[in-house]
Design an enzyme around this catalytic site. Sequence first.
Site, short mmCIF file in Angstrom:
data_model
loop_
_atom_site.label_atom_id
_atom_site.label_comp_id
_atom_site.label_asym_id
_atom_site.label_seq_id
_atom_site.Cartn_x
_atom_site.Cartn_y
_atom_site.Cartn_z
N LYS A 1 5.31 10.92 -0.38
CA LYS A 1 5.35 10.27 1.40
C LYS A 1 6.99 8.92 1.24
O LYS A 1 7.96 8.69 1.09
CB LYS A 1 4.72 9.07 2.34
CG LYS A 1 5.99 9.33 2.83
CD LYS A 1 4.53 8.76 4.57
CE LYS A 1 3.62 7.53 4.90
NZ LYS A 1 2.82 7.56 5.90
N ASN B 1 6.00 8.54 9.14
CA ASN B 1 4.17 9.72 9.03
C ASN B 1 5.13 11.17 9.01
O ASN B 1 4.39 11.85 8.67
CB ASN B 1 3.54 9.81 10.35
CG ASN B 1 2.58 8.16 10.30
OD1 ASN B 1 2.23 7.67 8.88
ND2 ASN B 1 2.87 7.40 11.12
N LEU C 1 1.16 -1.30 -0.29
CA LEU C 1 0.40 0.13 -0.15
C LEU C 1 1.20 1.38 0.09
O LEU C 1 1.54 1.81 0.94
CB LEU C 1 -0.61 0.00 1.12
CG LEU C 1 -1.34 -1.38 1.39
CD1 LEU C 1 -3.65 -0.87 2.61
CD2 LEU C 1 -2.09 -1.89 0.16
N LYS D 1 40.47 12.38 -12.92
CA LYS D 1 39.17 11.75 -13.88
C LYS D 1 39.63 11.29 -15.15
O LYS D 1 39.89 11.97 -15.80
CB LYS D 1 38.13 13.25 -14.30
CG LYS D 1 36.66 13.31 -14.80
CD LYS D 1 36.25 14.10 -15.53
CE LYS D 1 36.76 13.70 -16.99
NZ LYS D 1 36.48 14.81 -17.80
N ARG E 1 1.93 14.85 6.67
CA ARG E 1 2.95 15.37 7.66
C ARG E 1 3.68 15.62 7.82
O ARG E 1 5.09 15.22 8.37
CB ARG E 1 2.45 14.39 9.57
CG ARG E 1 0.89 14.83 9.80
CD ARG E 1 1.10 14.41 11.23
NE ARG E 1 0.64 12.58 11.10
CZ ARG E 1 1.40 11.61 11.66
NH1 ARG E 1 2.30 12.11 12.80
NH2 ARG E 1 1.16 10.84 11.89
#
Length: 453
Positions: free
Chosen positions: A20, A223, A6, A347, A13
């Site tokens: 999220k 959360n 899910l 590099k 929040r």
Amino acid sequence: MNIVILAAGMGKRMRSALPKVLHPLAGRPLLAHVIDTARTLSPTRLVVVVGHGAEKVREAVGAPDVQFAVQEQQLGTGHAVQQALPLLDSSVPTLVLYGDVPLTRASTLKRLLDAAGTERYGVLTVTVDDPTGYGRIVRDAGGAVRKIVEQKDASEAERRITEINTGIVVSPTRTLEQWLASLKNDNAQGEFYLTDVVERAIEAGVEVVTAQPDAEWETLGVNSKVQLAELERIHQRNVAYALLDAGVTLADPARTDVRGTLECGADVTIDVNCVFEGRVTLGDNVSIGPNCVIRDASIGAGTRVDAYTHIEGGTAGANVVLGPYARLRPGAVLGDEAHVGNFVEVKNAVMGRGSKANHLTYIGDSDIGARVNVGAGTITCNYDGANKHRTVIGDDVFIGSDTQLVAPVRVGRGVTIAAGTTVWKDVGEGELVLNEKRQVSKTDYIRPTKKKV
Ligand code: UD1
Ligand code: CA
């Protein structure tokens, strides 16, 4: 087995535009950790339920073995699982995970799966000191689970229960379809609760079993940014202790961050405040000084990386000395016993065995042989404003300080380059190369002095 993750919630929040489940833990999205764990259980179907930021989520974790179900409106956890049903194999059980609960161990999930088998309904529960906010596990006098009640719907007595629903459940799939279809949203939040399925199962005569994780942190969700930071620390502590168990010396396990995989040989020592990203391999007896950032690198046995060194996509051989304040960028390959010192950047360049660039130098797009001494302030001028070109330097070359090598250019083996030379033409083996310039001294010079006002 089917696994449904899910991940449709918004995560208000978090106070962020990023969905999220895409907030990073150890450098990777929360959801990616859950998918990794799910994969270790070899599910036949793996479905992520997306909603908020669905496109971003798909992009971030899309893979051939992952399917997505869209939950347009977040009407509750039961409704979310329902959206995945058309993608599931109804002949095998379904395990439900949360995209914002990243640290559950596969062994814990296996325990739940074993307890439930193919016929029972299984709930992962945990007993906590402060159950505020969670669904409570209500049991009868005999200890059998009767129902799960959400905080907002719970009576005073129920709120005192400290055994909580982690949200992770496993169910036979065919019956789950019927139970979900019968859910009602006549509760305090007006949502279709997955937790109400427990009562449906009991009514249908299906046994409800529970299992517990080894550690409470395995079931913690994110959360808020506070919880994200807390889980990051828990994860980093776990990684650090695993390194210690494997024999790595960490000056402080609380000040080592691994955002990816870190493989270490025997007797590796890591000082404080080092960050390892991507895939990093350290050979036997490697020592890493404080404040180093090392990403996607392989470092050979006996190599010493001194303080403040930054490595991104480089390879160092055995017994190399790097830093302090060295920088390796993608394509840097250092042979055994090479030295790359302070304020030296390498590099897309190879440095042969025993070659040294100890101070203030840029080596880009170069092939440097063995035992070359690169003097302080040497620059390979690899970019003409439009294209990059290579500098090729033979074995045993001595490069005096403050040399510029204007690529494309080749310097034969054994060449000596005088300090302050601009090399823009190829140099043959064994030659001395210098730019003729005059040194002038003036005797009548007066240094200006500051005017008085
Ligand atoms: C849920 C459980 C609760 C449990 C807690 C554990 C229910 C009704 N409650 O509560 O018993 O103690 O988790 O953390 O299941 N989600 C969707 N779509 C939705 C709603 C939620 O995808 O419509 C996802 C969220 O993104 C999240 C997860 O489901 O990943 C849990 O949702 P959340 O709203 O946090 O559930 P809780 O109220 O915390
Ligand atoms: Ca939650």
